[in-house]
Design a protein around this motif. Structure first.
Motif, PDB file in Angstrom:
ATOM      1  N   ARG A   4       0.854  -1.187   0.000  1.00  0.00           N
ATOM      2  CA  ARG A   4       0.000   0.000   0.000  1.00  0.00           C
ATOM      3  C   ARG A   4       0.888   1.234   0.000  1.00  0.00           C
ATOM      4  O   ARG A   4       1.948   1.263   0.601  1.00  0.00           O
ATOM      5  CB  ARG A   4      -0.903  -0.013   1.235  1.00  0.00           C
ATOM      6  N   LEU A   5       0.408   2.271  -0.678  1.00  0.00           N
ATOM      7  CA  LEU A   5       1.172   3.506  -0.783  1.00  0.00           C
ATOM      8  C   LEU A   5       0.684   4.535   0.221  1.00  0.00           C
ATOM      9  O   LEU A   5      -0.446   4.477   0.705  1.00  0.00           O
ATOM     10  CB  LEU A   5       1.066   4.067  -2.201  1.00  0.00           C
ATOM     11  N   CYS A   6       1.531   5.495   0.495  1.00  0.00           N
ATOM     12  CA  CYS A   6       1.214   6.616   1.379  1.00  0.00           C
ATOM     13  C   CYS A   6      -0.011   7.359   0.839  1.00  0.00           C
ATOM     14  O   CYS A   6      -0.150   7.548  -0.371  1.00  0.00           O
ATOM     15  CB  CYS A   6       2.419   7.551   1.447  1.00  0.00           C
ATOM     16  N   SER A   7      -0.875   7.790   1.745  1.00  0.00           N
ATOM     17  CA  SER A   7      -2.101   8.500   1.370  1.00  0.00           C
ATOM     18  C   SER A   7      -1.877   9.956   0.999  1.00  0.00           C
ATOM     19  O   SER A   7      -2.770  10.603   0.443  1.00  0.00           O
ATOM     20  CB  SER A   7      -3.106   8.454   2.530  1.00  0.00           C
ATOM     21  N   LYS A   8      -0.712  10.496   1.310  1.00  0.00           N
ATOM     22  CA  LYS A   8      -0.443  11.904   1.002  1.00  0.00           C
ATOM     23  C   LYS A   8      -0.371  12.116  -0.510  1.00  0.00           C
ATOM     24  O   LYS A   8       0.206  11.301  -1.240  1.00  0.00           O
ATOM     25  CB  LYS A   8       0.872  12.363   1.641  1.00  0.00           C
ATOM     26  N   ILE A   9      -0.939  13.212  -0.953  1.00  0.00           N
ATOM     27  CA  ILE A   9      -0.965  13.534  -2.380  1.00  0.00           C
ATOM     28  C   ILE A   9       0.461  13.629  -2.921  1.00  0.00           C
ATOM     29  O   ILE A   9       1.340  14.230  -2.303  1.00  0.00           O
ATOM     30  CB  ILE A   9      -1.725  14.854  -2.613  1.00  0.00           C
ATOM     31  N   ALA A  10       0.683  13.025  -4.061  1.00  0.00           N
ATOM     32  CA  ALA A  10       1.957  13.041  -4.793  1.00  0.00           C
ATOM     33  C   ALA A  10       3.067  12.257  -4.103  1.00  0.00           C
ATOM     34  O   ALA A  10       4.219  12.366  -4.484  1.00  0.00           O
ATOM     35  CB  ALA A  10       2.414  14.465  -5.088  1.00  0.00           C
ATOM     36  N   CYS A  11       2.741  11.464  -3.108  1.00  0.00           N
ATOM     37  CA  CYS A  11       3.758  10.622  -2.455  1.00  0.00           C
ATOM     38  C   CYS A  11       3.587   9.197  -2.969  1.00  0.00           C
ATOM     39  O   CYS A  11       2.500   8.636  -2.915  1.00  0.00           O
ATOM     40  CB  CYS A  11       3.612  10.653  -0.934  1.00  0.00           C
ATOM     41  N   ALA A  12       4.659   8.628  -3.466  1.00  0.00           N
ATOM     42  CA  ALA A  12       4.611   7.272  -4.013  1.00  0.00           C
ATOM     43  C   ALA A  12       5.379   6.279  -3.145  1.00  0.00           C
ATOM     44  O   ALA A  12       5.671   5.171  -3.589  1.00  0.00           O
ATOM     45  CB  ALA A  12       5.167   7.274  -5.433  1.00  0.00           C
ATOM     46  N   ARG A  13       5.691   6.689  -1.908  1.00  0.00           N
ATOM     47  CA  ARG A  13       6.430   5.796  -1.014  1.00  0.00           C
ATOM     48  C   ARG A  13       5.496   4.741  -0.418  1.00  0.00           C
ATOM     49  O   ARG A  13       4.304   4.948  -0.282  1.00  0.00           O
ATOM     50  CB  ARG A  13       7.077   6.588   0.111  1.00  0.00           C
ATOM     51  N   GLU A  14       6.093   3.630  -0.009  1.00  0.00           N
ATOM     52  CA  GLU A  14       5.330   2.553   0.614  1.00  0.00           C
ATOM     53  C   GLU A  14       4.869   2.971   2.016  1.00  0.00           C
ATOM     54  O   GLU A  14       5.634   3.551   2.787  1.00  0.00           O
ATOM     55  CB  GLU A  14       6.200   1.294   0.709  1.00  0.00           C
ATOM     56  N   ALA A  15       3.631   2.662   2.340  1.00  0.00           N
ATOM     57  CA  ALA A  15       3.080   2.997   3.651  1.00  0.00           C
ATOM     58  C   ALA A  15       3.656   2.070   4.720  1.00  0.00           C
ATOM     59  O   ALA A  15       3.859   0.876   4.481  1.00  0.00           O
ATOM     60  CB  ALA A  15       1.565   2.875   3.629  1.00  0.00           C
ATOM     61  N   VAL A  16       3.935   2.649   5.901  1.00  0.00           N
ATOM     62  CA  VAL A  16       4.473   1.859   7.022  1.00  0.00           C
ATOM     63  C   VAL A  16       3.642   2.032   8.292  1.00  0.00           C
ATOM     64  O   VAL A  16       3.866   1.327   9.269  1.00  0.00           O
ATOM     65  CB  VAL A  16       5.941   2.239   7.326  1.00  0.00           C
ATOM     66  N   ALA A  17       2.704   2.972   8.296  1.00  0.00           N
ATOM     67  CA  ALA A  17       1.897   3.247   9.481  1.00  0.00           C
ATOM     68  C   ALA A  17       0.487   3.645   9.058  1.00  0.00           C
ATOM     69  O   ALA A  17       0.260   4.054   7.925  1.00  0.00           O
ATOM     70  CB  ALA A  17       2.524   4.374  10.304  1.00  0.00           C
ATOM     71  N   THR A  18      -0.450   3.507  10.003  1.00  0.00           N
ATOM     72  CA  THR A  18      -1.831   3.908   9.747  1.00  0.00           C
ATOM     73  C   THR A  18      -2.224   4.984  10.749  1.00  0.00           C
ATOM     74  O   THR A  18      -1.949   4.869  11.942  1.00  0.00           O
ATOM     75  CB  THR A  18      -2.779   2.691   9.858  1.00  0.00           C
ATOM     76  N   CYS A  45       3.712   6.904   4.838  1.00  0.00           N
ATOM     77  CA  CYS A  45       5.094   6.432   4.724  1.00  0.00           C
ATOM     78  C   CYS A  45       5.866   6.887   5.963  1.00  0.00           C
ATOM     79  O   CYS A  45       5.357   7.653   6.785  1.00  0.00           O
ATOM     80  CB  CYS A  45       5.736   6.978   3.449  1.00  0.00           C
ATOM     81  N   ALA A  46       7.086   6.435   6.098  1.00  0.00           N
ATOM     82  CA  ALA A  46       7.893   6.783   7.266  1.00  0.00           C
ATOM     83  C   ALA A  46       8.119   8.290   7.385  1.00  0.00           C
ATOM     84  O   ALA A  46       8.057   8.859   8.478  1.00  0.00           O
ATOM     85  CB  ALA A  46       9.230   6.044   7.208  1.00  0.00           C
ATOM     86  N   ILE A  47       8.375   8.952   6.278  1.00  0.00           N
ATOM     87  CA  ILE A  47       8.635  10.395   6.308  1.00  0.00           C
ATOM     88  C   ILE A  47       7.402  11.156   6.780  1.00  0.00           C
ATOM     89  O   ILE A  47       7.487  12.024   7.657  1.00  0.00           O
ATOM     90  CB  ILE A  47       9.101  10.895   4.929  1.00  0.00           C
ATOM     91  N   HIS A  48       6.245  10.853   6.225  1.00  0.00           N
ATOM     92  CA  HIS A  48       5.035  11.569   6.620  1.00  0.00           C
ATOM     93  C   HIS A  48       4.575  11.185   8.033  1.00  0.00           C
ATOM     94  O   HIS A  48       3.939  11.983   8.714  1.00  0.00           O
ATOM     95  CB  HIS A  48       3.926  11.362   5.584  1.00  0.00           C
ATOM     96  N   THR A  49       4.912   9.996   8.489  1.00  0.00           N
ATOM     97  CA  THR A  49       4.615   9.614   9.872  1.00  0.00           C
ATOM     98  C   THR A  49       5.416  10.489  10.832  1.00  0.00           C
ATOM     99  O   THR A  49       4.886  10.975  11.827  1.00  0.00           O
ATOM    100  CB  THR A  49       4.941   8.124  10.106  1.00  0.00           C
ATOM    101  N   GLU A  50       6.682  10.700  10.529  1.00  0.00           N
ATOM    102  CA  GLU A  50       7.532  11.539  11.382  1.00  0.00           C
ATOM    103  C   GLU A  50       7.124  13.006  11.342  1.00  0.00           C
ATOM    104  O   GLU A  50       7.210  13.711  12.336  1.00  0.00           O
ATOM    105  CB  GLU A  50       9.000  11.398  10.967  1.00  0.00           C
ATOM    106  N   ARG A  51       6.697  13.488  10.195  1.00  0.00           N
ATOM    107  CA  ARG A  51       6.352  14.905  10.016  1.00  0.00           C
ATOM    108  C   ARG A  51       4.915  15.238  10.419  1.00  0.00           C
ATOM    109  O   ARG A  51       4.486  16.383  10.279  1.00  0.00           O
ATOM    110  CB  ARG A  51       6.530  15.294   8.554  1.00  0.00           C
ATOM    111  N   LEU A  52       4.173  14.275  10.904  1.00  0.00           N
ATOM    112  CA  LEU A  52       2.765  14.475  11.222  1.00  0.00           C
ATOM    113  C   LEU A  52       2.558  15.661  12.160  1.00  0.00           C
ATOM    114  O   LEU A  52       3.252  15.800  13.168  1.00  0.00           O
ATOM    115  CB  LEU A  52       2.199  13.211  11.894  1.00  0.00           C
ATOM    116  N   SER A  53       1.615  16.510  11.800  1.00  0.00           N
ATOM    117  CA  SER A  53       1.226  17.608  12.684  1.00  0.00           C
ATOM    118  C   SER A  53      -0.294  17.609  12.795  1.00  0.00           C
ATOM    119  O   SER A  53      -0.993  17.189  11.872  1.00  0.00           O
ATOM    120  CB  SER A  53       1.730  18.955  12.159  1.00  0.00           C
ATOM    121  N   VAL A  54      -0.788  18.044  13.928  1.00  0.00           N
ATOM    122  CA  VAL A  54      -2.228  18.065  14.186  1.00  0.00           C
ATOM    123  C   VAL A  54      -2.615  19.463  14.646  1.00  0.00           C
ATOM    124  O   VAL A  54      -1.758  20.266  15.022  1.00  0.00           O
ATOM    125  CB  VAL A  54      -2.620  17.011  15.241  1.00  0.00           C
ATOM    126  N   PRO A  55      -3.906  19.777  14.651  1.00  0.00           N
ATOM    127  CA  PRO A  55      -4.327  21.100  15.109  1.00  0.00           C
ATOM    128  C   PRO A  55      -3.904  21.375  16.556  1.00  0.00           C
ATOM    129  O   PRO A  55      -3.747  20.444  17.358  1.00  0.00           O
ATOM    130  CB  PRO A  55      -5.856  21.042  14.999  1.00  0.00           C
TER     131      PRO A  55
END
Length: 68
Positions: A4-18, A45-55
């Motif tokens: 499965r791929l990362c859900s972020k737009i324009a990211c083609a990396r493999e997903a590692v977290a939900t 993906c790993a990069i977007h998991t680390e960069r996650l920000s919330v309100p």
């Protein structure tokens, strides 16, 4: 089994977290990649998991797998 791929737009990396949200409790939960795709969850993906920000004021809960 197809990766499965990362859900972020324009990211083609493999997903590692939900990622799931609980809007009522203002909480985001990040854990290991779910067994099946869930329309109410986002695979990251790993990069977007680390960069996650919330309100502001939200809590982020990170569920880590045990490594031996």
């Amino acid at each position: 089994m197809q990766a499965r791929l990362c859900s972020k737009i324009a990211c083609a990396r493999e997903a590692v977290a939900t990622l799931t949200y609980d809007y009522g409790d203002q909480m985001a939960a990040v854990g290991p990649l779910g067994a099946a795709g869930d329309p109410h969850a986002h695979d990251l993906c790993a990069i977007h998991t680390e960069r996650l920000s919330v309100p502001k004021g939200w809590l982020v809960v990170r569920h880590e797998t045990l490594r031996t």
